[in-house]
Structure formats: structure tokens, C-alpha cells
Enzyme design. Structure first.
Site, PDB file in Angstrom:
ATOM      1  N   MET D   1      42.248  31.367  71.472  1.00 11.56           N
ATOM      2  CA  MET D   1      41.357  30.285  71.860  1.00 11.56           C
ATOM      3  C   MET D   1      40.525  29.775  70.687  1.00 11.56           C
ATOM      4  O   MET D   1      39.839  28.768  70.801  1.00 11.56           O
ATOM      5  CB  MET D   1      40.382  30.777  72.948  1.00 11.56           C
ATOM      6  CG  MET D   1      40.915  30.580  74.323  1.00 11.56           C
ATOM      7  SD  MET D   1      41.271  28.853  74.674  1.00 11.56           S
ATOM      8  CE  MET D   1      39.597  28.199  74.758  1.00 11.56           C
ATOM      9  N   CYS D   2      40.531  30.534  69.616  1.00 17.73           N
ATOM     10  CA  CYS D   2      39.766  30.077  68.469  1.00 17.73           C
ATOM     11  C   CYS D   2      40.638  29.154  67.631  1.00 17.73           C
ATOM     12  O   CYS D   2      41.839  29.026  67.839  1.00 17.73           O
ATOM     13  CB  CYS D   2      39.327  31.280  67.631  1.00 17.73           C
ATOM     14  SG  CYS D   2      38.286  32.423  68.558  1.00 17.73           S
ATOM     15  N   ARG D   3      39.996  28.494  66.713  1.00 17.91           N
ATOM     16  CA  ARG D   3      40.721  27.667  65.760  1.00 17.91           C
ATOM     17  C   ARG D   3      40.124  27.937  64.396  1.00 17.91           C
ATOM     18  O   ARG D   3      38.920  28.183  64.283  1.00 17.91           O
ATOM     19  CB  ARG D   3      40.498  26.190  66.071  1.00 17.91           C
ATOM     20  CG  ARG D   3      41.318  25.682  67.205  1.00 17.91           C
ATOM     21  CD  ARG D   3      40.996  24.242  67.437  1.00 17.91           C
ATOM     22  NE  ARG D   3      41.904  23.661  68.404  1.00 17.91           N
ATOM     23  CZ  ARG D   3      41.728  23.731  69.716  1.00 17.91           C
ATOM     24  NH1 ARG D   3      40.677  24.327  70.189  1.00 17.91           N
ATOM     25  NH2 ARG D   3      42.606  23.187  70.530  1.00 17.91           N
TER      26      ARG D   3
END
Lengths: 358, 358, 358, 358
Positions: D1-3
Site C-alpha cells: 500500500m505504500c509507494r
């Protein structure tokens, strides 16, 4: 209750030397009462702002300042601690705020900016709520709509922008490579004070318990000149304190302890502050009540503001009671009057300083 | 540098009477130095937490406390100001924090909770970083994994939970309608202190400059009994201050001024606090250093903690130097010793109190 | 882009059943796009507010609501998660905000309150900046000075208060034990809309590219009656969506899944929301564009707002394009149209739900 | 879910060109789902961090990076918007976070730093809680005590520091003017992965429902070399997505639209990102699953990580199901597949972009 600091240098300074490293920075002062008179509490934990102009003339960076502000106490702000160690500037405004009016919100943090202009205020406009509507109807739409928050200070800045405009200058477009010029900024700030005085008088007419004066220490810059007022709407009271110091370098002579080095009478470094940042009494000159300070090309000028509140006879003393009651007086105290002078405030109480790495 | 407050009442009290309205609430104390000794700065602006049990036994509300915490200064927290005016409870823990260790984060705010249990700490574990690994390897997985933040206090709570477990009790399931029972909680807190002492000794062996004692004022409750320690790992120093007060009602006799009403020797209201919350010297009893306070059914019990740091001869004085150096001593001062006694701290400096409506 | 929710119950409800537990609560909706049309992004991460009246009539608690608001995303707010599990109320307003105007600040969070009154807004006043000065000069000082932030919604509330005042009612003093009465509140909200329409017209005269309508879904309560509008200043566009549901109980039939139980046509529970909170199409009634909903004694009334924007011929369709372009349309979709219907949004993407204990 | 996003340039770039101005910056992506596969929700509103090295070699600025992080959504952060317009760097790490583990706290924000080193992670360590104690007992005290927060990522960085140490290097002291050298950093990151794999295996032995792989996309730099992994502990699943792009300049060809200019095969600009930042498919090269990317002197190298999870036969496909279930797959989509391609995400929904002045 607020504190502010202005740095103007021939060369850029690391912000940490102004904000986080000195034992007597306005941040560390904000929880150290020694430089305040005794019965004042030292809290300025309601927000913080620093604005600085980028040192090089890089068109991609624009001509406006960069502002970092926070609503959490400055002494605990990791982002501030880190930015201060990695950022240099030759023109810095910093402000620590105690909320006398306006809730805690980033929109209420000083310094306020508008294109190349930057502004901050130490003090308060008396009975501001009574003149707020006059302000609203006086200003041009663009400055009326500029106001985002709820403080008298932000309205004062909007009034200053409108005053520049009324003097024929577009505040969104600096006139030349040297900005608006110090005369123009000084005139606009004096006009701002004039309006506030007039409306204040109109609003208080006949109101006998409305004798509280306004404390109007304003600082404004366009990135070139700096104008700072020390002003109160009273003939008998002192304004909020204001000091300046000039020298060849602001140096750390031992950890956390700074002083102004003065060689050859050079003014490579100019500091203006609501209270002295060093213990050397001779480092600091007190700006007289109701006068206006100008920094132009590393030179400091002082002019009196000669209106109905000007005291021509210098032997007539002003009382510091009112400003003191607002926490806005900062006598220069002797370092030996205090114990533990050499221990920074956090360490003295067993607190750890923010460590940035590790 | 922290402060805490415990309220246990036969009837629920409006949180505002404890937190926001009294001039000497721990919040207002947090920027008023009068009740602290002079050379301490009064800042506790690094975070705040309040935990309370809902007054009615409503199965939908569960048996655990509700906790509200913030990393912004308590005196400026609108949510806290509003909740305090609209919430009642008969069992309240409140904590104002100055970060001696652990960055500013909600995970580091007291009180800490685990199911029906609530815990807070005033003081610090000496050389905590040296024993952190021992703690980590001593505890059961579930308590090791409970720790989310970086404070010695949260680790101490995890150790307390593990100690309950080692005493044969599942801390996630209270034994009966009256919770775990005050003996069990007292034993677990004493075991917690014992572990900390032991590891502290092991970690400092041979380290001559490691003579700093630990300050272990712990408070824990399961919603029924309350256990509070006043403890220091030293024979010659005083622990962080701790006081209690009992009476029939905690009343506001004039705006912002509270006192304990005492009729018929009833103990309908019990307050325990790191410093006195009223000016009536006789309202407050000092808990002796190295003893443990129990509240069971509106009754206060005091027991000594008789270990190697216990001083059997009461005529041997302890020094308050160390606790004072940590900002953890709060002598009961005379109100007349101070000016402006009747002016609440914010008003005295011209600050506006948070107004909740309009 | 905002969402709101109103609960009015004969009995108090745990806030968690409205806010944090339902898969389709306005909070979880705020990052789940399924109930929005496809090309809308589901972000409402710019702030959150909930206001509730305390259930018992306790004079110490006053007659105003308690408001908790935050500028961090609601789905990550530990304080909200904990309060929702420990607080019950029979009259709740909740609002999730995406900042279309006004910076992120607690002063810009809905619901706004004034003594016993509470207000929120879903939509936006077109060209608000052009009428702001008219608003400022129209209102009595006390409502002009009420405004603290920078949103059109807060100004609309101030205008509503001023409208009540102009109708002969002091908004700081409810008339009786039943508040102001639903007629009075309805009249004041209609007057508010009338002013906004008039000024909007005056400000746009001759401005051909100023055809954008205002979306004025307002909700207001005095703790007794509730008035909600669904309104747009257009004859051809639909207003922002608005739905309501009534029944005997709002129940969780499986974890995270709620529905309205309807026995005996009782209206013990009334929900009004910018979008349906359950998948049962038949649970929800769409409020027609340009009408006003009243809740009085657990009864829902609907009235048309019959002005120049009223469409008398019901066969003439309105377009939902404009409201959709603002993210303010929420068709009732079929659950089967989506995969993973039974998985709550956080779990579906492998995120952990905030766990309150442990 | 992170970038995450990495920039390495021969010349410094204004951070705004990476962070705030591009329609497809990781910030704007964080509420625009178009570049993600359809059924993913685009929320990354749980925190943000950017770390950059100051461009000039100024001894006063030190050799470590400056980090700015926030727990409020990046798209609404005024300080970030202002800093990005005033700051240039030739080495930038940026990270947008959705909290899969660890509460919302500045201590949990990437990138993490240690003296001259900077680290971030996209993915998650499977069953991290089971190996946390092993990690704690494996590391040297100084790295164990380094951990302040509660994320698997910060522990992974501490493990990386300990691995550097075990390889004979003091992570607090870079070896020379070119840092640690890319081989050393690569070896330490591979050792880190090895430890995690081993402990993961030990912890899951016999646990049949413990088949979830770890997603280990790590990025680390010492200000000179950059090492990035794309790795998963599985032979059949794809790792979280990772792409890079090189060229002579990263230019804005129309407002909000950027592309990589490529003249003369120069690699003056290198971007590595969890997803493509431009619509030009040919701009971006996909890093193969289970390989390691090195940037050394503006040159990109790719090496496979040849262990038990390496798939020697390139014709054997991996499934993207697991990474997709974690929101960590970002196929390069065609711009024409989406409507409104040319409208930046905020404008498309009628939101105002943060305006920095006025």
C-alpha cells in the site's frame, strides 16, 4: 507573549545557529524564563514559524520566502530540528507564538507571506474585535480575501498590503531587483499604524474602561529591506521590548553559548529580536519606544515615530507595567544573577535534546 | 517533569472540575510554576492523556477505560476542553508529559491501557537503555509485542502485565466483578519494581558514574482498586512528590478555586496527585517516600515498601536534590507567598481561555 | 466531496455503530469508492468531526453538544476509535471533509456549534469569495465575530444564526424545553438560503461564465428538532445526494454489516446521510432535490422548497452532472455489482483495523 | 500500500517537480487510482516522508540527509508544498505510507536515517511479530536501541545497520568521499534479506497457515550509491512492483504532465519508483522480481538475487495475486484507457490545489 527574531547577513547562516543550537534562541527561551522578568511564565508553546529567503538568486526558486510553521511546540519539532541543520539563509524571520487570540492553527502562525513579502507581529491590537468590521470594509477585495485565519496580526498584514496598494504599489510585484525600497515599506507600515490608531480611537470613544493601548511591534521585509517598529498607542507606557545587535559574525564560543563578534565595526550580521539572545549586555542596543528601525544594505537606521504618542522630553519615563502584564518586556539581565548559566535549559532539567541522527 | 492525577469518587465528577476549570489543575499547573519550587521551569507541553471509566455498568461499553490523548499542549486542546465539559466519571487518570525519553508521539502518551487495566508513571528508570534488552527477553511474547512506542514507562507497564501473568493471573481477563483485587495488583507492581531494581543493579555493576537512582511513581487501576507507588532506588534521596486528599466533595468555592469539602470524615472523593491541587495545606497528605498507596472501596491505605532502600529511622532525612533536579518535587507553598493568587494563570498574562461555544 | 450523517434515536446508540464498526460508515466510505460512482475518487481524508448531545438531562452537562474533530484522516484517529466505543448518544451529527475551500484546520471542521445549536454543510457556495464581504456587512457583530476559520460553511452557519436573530430569536437561548421548535429553525434555514441566492445573483450579474450553481445541503439541530435541506440553485441540475432511513433498530447482522430493522412501522431510529449506509436498497428513501427534511419527535417530514429553482413538473429530469463533478452524487448500487462485498475495506487490502486494546 | 520514489541526478532538481507538481507524483497518485489496478483503493493518506541530500558540499551542512515527514496526508501539507518549491537536491527519497503496521506517528515515517545513510521499505515482513524477538537479540545494542517506533521497516533498517557492522563497517562513519561503496551496501542489504528469510523460516516451521511471503522492496543510500531491491520470499508470486527510468532531463511538457527527455542516451536523471510516474510506457523499465538495482555514478545496474526463490526459467510465470492483494502492483496502463487524462486529480474533482502565496 510572543517572541520574534530577525537575521540579516552578508553571508547565509545555518538556521540552527539562530533557532536550535543557542541556549538563548527564541525557541529555548520559550521554555526558559531567565531572560524574562521573574513573574512571567515562559510559555510560548502554541506554535512556531520560520521564514527564510533562499540564498542564491535562482529563478526556479522564485523571489518569495519559504515558510515552515507548526502548531506543536517548537522545542519538540523534529522537522524543524532537521531543517535547521540543513538550511542556510541570509534573511530569516522567526516567530514563537502564544495564542492571545485566534485558535491554534497553521493559518494563525507567523510569519505571514504574500508573494515576496513577509510579515510578523509581536503584541496585540487592543479591542480588535471592535474594529474588525472597519478593517473588512476598508480593504480592497484581494486583501480582505487574503485573510484565512482569526488573528489580529494577519489582519494587520492584510491592512499593510492594502496600504502599499493605496500608496500606488502592487504588493504582488516588487518594483525592481532591490524590492520595493525601504522608504515605501516604511511609509506603508506607518500608514498601517495610522489606520489602526484612528479606528481604535473611533471604536473606544466614550468607553472609559477601554483605555488599553495597542502594542504594535511589526516586522516586514521584501527580501531586501527590513522594517521593524517598536510602538505603543500610549504616551506613558513602554512598548513591547525590541533590541538589535550588529557585528562581523555571530559565533558559538562554547557549546550553546553565542556572542556577537565585532571586528572593524563591520555590520555583516544584523540581529533584531524581541529580547537579547546573548548574555553580553554590550552586544545589544535597545530600540527606543515608538521608533522605527530600518535595515538597508547591512546598515541599521533608527527613526522616531513622531505622533501624539511621542514623548519629546526624554527625561519623562514610561512605565513598563502594561507591556510586562502582557509578558512583553525583556530586560537585559546579568548572567551571574542566575545559577546554572552554562547549562542549556533542557539539560538543566534532565531532558534530552532532540537527536537528529541516531 | 511529568505530572499526574487520580480521581476516585463514589459519584461521577465532570472531568472539567479536574482538568480544565481549576486554576491548579495539572493542565494549568503545566504552565504555572507557583506550586513548583522556584528554579524549575513549568513546562509540560509535550503531551497529555486522560483515561476514564464510564460511570454506568453498560455491557455495550465494556469494562476498559476510554483514553483521550494528544501530543499538542493540553492547555490549547479544543477537543479536550469540550470533552471535559461533557464527560463524567468516577475513576479518572490524567497525565501531563514532558518528554524525558521517547519522541513526541501518541504511542508515548500516558495512561497506557490493556483491556480493563490502566497505568501511568511519573519519574524515570535510570539507564533504561542498558536494561531494555533484558526486559525484552524476560517477558512473554504478548507483553513484549504490546510495546508500541519508545518510553521506559510503556515498557514498565508491559513488565507489570507480565508480572501479573507470572503471578498466575491473565491480565486480559479480570477475575470477577470487583476486578483483580487490590492485593494482586499491589503484588504485581511490587514485583515489577523488584525486576527493575535487579536489572538496574546488574547493568550498573562496576560502573561508578552510574549512581543515578530510578524514580518509580507508578499508578495502576483495573477500574476498581487503585495502586500508586512513591518510590526511589535510593536510601538518601526523596522520591518524586506524591500527595492525596480525601473528603466529601471537591468543590469550586470561587471561579477557578477549588477545595476539598470534608464533612463527617467521609471519603466520597479521593484525589491522588503528584502535587497539591488546592492551596489548603491541610487538604493534602504527603505520601512518604518508598511506600505504596491503595484505594479500595473509597478507603485509602498506606504501606511502606520495606526493602534495601527503606529507611527505618524516620529521623534520618532524605535529600530532595535529585528529584528536584528532575522537576519532580512539589512543596506545598503558602498562597500568600505569591501575588495574584486569585487570578487564573491564563488571565494573569492576558491570554484568553479556550471558549468552547462562541 | 464531503459526507455527512445524522442519527436521531429514541434510545442512545453507541457511536461505534455509526462511525467505526460499519463497513459502510462515512469513515470507511471515505476510503472505499464502491458506493460512489466509478470515476470519483473516494478521498475524504482532510478532516472529520462528530457532535453529539449527552443522553441524560444533567444540568451540569449543559444543553449544547460535545464536538470532537480532527484534521487527520478519521480512519486513523485513535482518539475517535476509542471515544466511539465508549460514548452513547441519541442525537449525533458526523461529517467527513475534503477541503474544497479553507485550509486544513480544526477551525474549519464541521459540525460547527453555537450554544445548543449544531450545524453542518455538504456542498459549496458558488463564488463565495465574491459575496463574503456582503455577508460580513450584513450580519450583527456577534455573528460576524463568531467566524474563526475560512470556510463558506462556517459563514453560512453565522448567517443562519443571524437569520434566527432577525426572526426575533436569540440563538444563544433556546426558547423552552423543546428547543426553538422545528418551524423556527426551518424558517431560519430557508431565510439563510434566500440570502445566499440573492447575493449570489447580485455578485454574478453580467458574468457569463459564472453559471455554476451553489450546492446547499445544510443540516441543523438544537438537540431536539433536526432540519436538513437538499438544495441547489439550479432548475436543471440535481443537488448533492441525500437519503434517509427509519426503523425500529440499526443492527449489525454480521460483522461490519448493518441493516435497518423495521418492526411495526416504528421510527425509533432515524438516519439521514449523504449516501446510503447499508446495501439494502429498500432501507433508504431519496430526499428529492430542493426539499427540506424535518425530524420532529421521531417523525420525518418532507417539504418542497418552492422557489424559482423548483421544478413543478416531476417528469422533467435533472442532470446529475454538476453534483457528480463535485463528487456529491451517491447512487444506491447493488451489492452484487462489486466483488468482495463481505470484506470490510481495510481487511480487503490487508490493513489492520485500529485495535484499541492490545 | 505504500509507494516510494528515488531521484538521482547529475544536477539538483526542484523537489516540486518530483513531489507536488506532477499529476502522477506519488502524492497525487496517493489519491488517484488510475495507475493502480482497478479494484485497489488509492489511499495512502497515513503519512509521508521525504529525505534529500543538500546539493553543495558544505561542511557545515554535514553529510547526512535532511528528512521532512508528516503524519497528515501529504496532499494537504502546507509545509511540504512550500518546502518543495524552495528546495533542490540531486538525491531524493520520498515515501507515502499506508499504515499496515505501526500506529500513525512520526517515528514510523520513512525514510529512516542514520548518519549519512537513508532507508525506506515498500512491502511487509510476513509474521513480523514472531521474529521481532529474534531481531532484538541478534543486533548489537546500538542498533537495537536505534529503533524508536513500531514498524517492521524500521527494524529492517536497524538490521541493515547491524549487517553493515557485521561486515566490518561502522555505519556511523562513511569510509571515504564516495561513501561506503555500492558493493558494501549491496552486500549488507543481501545479508539483511538472508536473516529475515532464515528467521521467517524458523518462526513458521510446521505452521501450515503461515505460507504468506514477505515483500522486501528496500531502498538504501549513503548519498552516493543507491541500492534498491525488488524481492519476495516466494517462487510463484511476483514482488511488489518496481520500475526505473533514465534520461537527460525530467521535464514538464504541459502543466502537471511530465516526461523523461532522452537525448544522447545520457543518464543525467535516474528515477526509481514503485510505479511509473509518467504515461509514456517506453519511459519505464520494469525491474524483474527478485533482483537488485544499483545506481553508481549515474549508471544503473541490475543483478538477480539467486537464492531458493529465484526462478531460473524465465518462461515460468509468477502470479501477481499476492502483491495485488496488498495493493503493491502497478501495471503500466495506457493513458487513453482513462478519461480526463489531462486534468490533474484535484482539479478533476473541483478541489483547490494548495496555493502557497495568496
Amino acid at each position: 507573549m510572543c517572541r520574534f527574531l530577525i537575521f540579516k547577513g552578508r553571508d547565509p547562516i545555518l538556521l540552527a545557529h539562530l533557532l536550535t543550537r543557542p541556549e538563548h534562541s527564541i525557541i529555548n527561551q520559550s521554555y526558559d524564563s531567565r531572560l524574562r522578568i521573574d513573574n512571567r511564565r515562559p510559555i510560548n508553546g502554541d506554535g512556531f514559524g520560520v521564514g527564510y529567503y533562499t540564498p542564491e538568486a535562482d529563478p526556479e526558486l522564485g523571489d518569495g520566502p519559504c515558510v515552515f510553521c507548526a502548531t506543536t511546540p517548537a522545542w519538540n519539532n523534529l522537522n524543524l530540528a532537521r531543517l535547521a541543520e540543513k538550511t542556510k539563509s541570509s534573511m530569516v524571520f522567526a516567530h514563537v507564538r502564544a495564542s492571545t487570540a485566534g485558535v491554534l492553527s497553521e493559518t494563525n502562525c507567523h510569519p505571514f507571506t504574500f508573494h515576496s513579502l513577509m510579515f510578523m507581529h509581536n503584541g496585540q491590537i487592543a479591542n480588535f474585535h471592535r474594529m474588525k468590521r472597519k478593517l473588512a470594509s476598508h480593504m480592497k477585495d484581494e486583501y480582505f480575501l487574503y485573510v484565512q485565519g482569526g488573528t489580529d496580526s494577519e489582519w494587520a498584514f492584510a491592512l499593510f498590503l492594502d496600504s502599499l496598494d493605496k500608496l500606488g504599489v502592487d504588493p504582488s510585484k516588487p518594483a525592481g531587483v532591490n524590492g520595493f525600497g525601504h522608504e515605501m515599506i516604511r511609509n506603508a507600515i506607518l500608514l498601517t499604524i495610522q489606520y489602526i490608531k484612528d479606528w481604535s480611537k473611533q471604536c473606544s470613544e466614550g468607553d472609559t474602561d477601554n483605555e488599553e493601548p495597542s502594542l504594535l511591534n511589526f516586522a516586514v521585509t521584501d527580501g531586501h529591506s527590513v522594517i521593524v517598529t517598536r510602538y505603543i498607542t500610549s504616551r506613558t507606557e513602554e512598548a513591547a521590548s525590541l533590541h538589535f545587535s550588529t557585528g562581523s559574525k555571530f559565533i558559538e564560543y562554547e557549546p550553546g553559548q553565542y556572542k556577537m563578534e565585532r571586528r572593524d565595526r563591520r555590520q555583516d550580521v544584523i540581529l533584531v529580536a524581541s529580547e537579547p539572545l546573548t548574555f553580553e549586555r554590550s552586544d545589544w542596543v535597545t530600540v527606543p519606544t515608538n521608533s522605527i528601525l530600518t535595515i538597508n544594505n547591512q546598515t541599521v537606521l533608527l527613526h522616531p515615530i513622531m505622533d501624539e504618542f511621542y514623548q519629546t522630553d526624554p527625561s519623562v519615563p514610561r512605565s513598563s507595567n502594561f507591556a510586562a502584564s502582557r509578558g512583553l518586556v525583556s530586560p537585559i539581565v546579568e548572567p551571574q544573577a542566575s545559577t546554572n548559566v552554562n547549562l542549556p535549559p533542557l539539560e538543566r532539567e534532565g531532558r534530552r535534546r532532540l537527536s537528529i541522527t541516531v
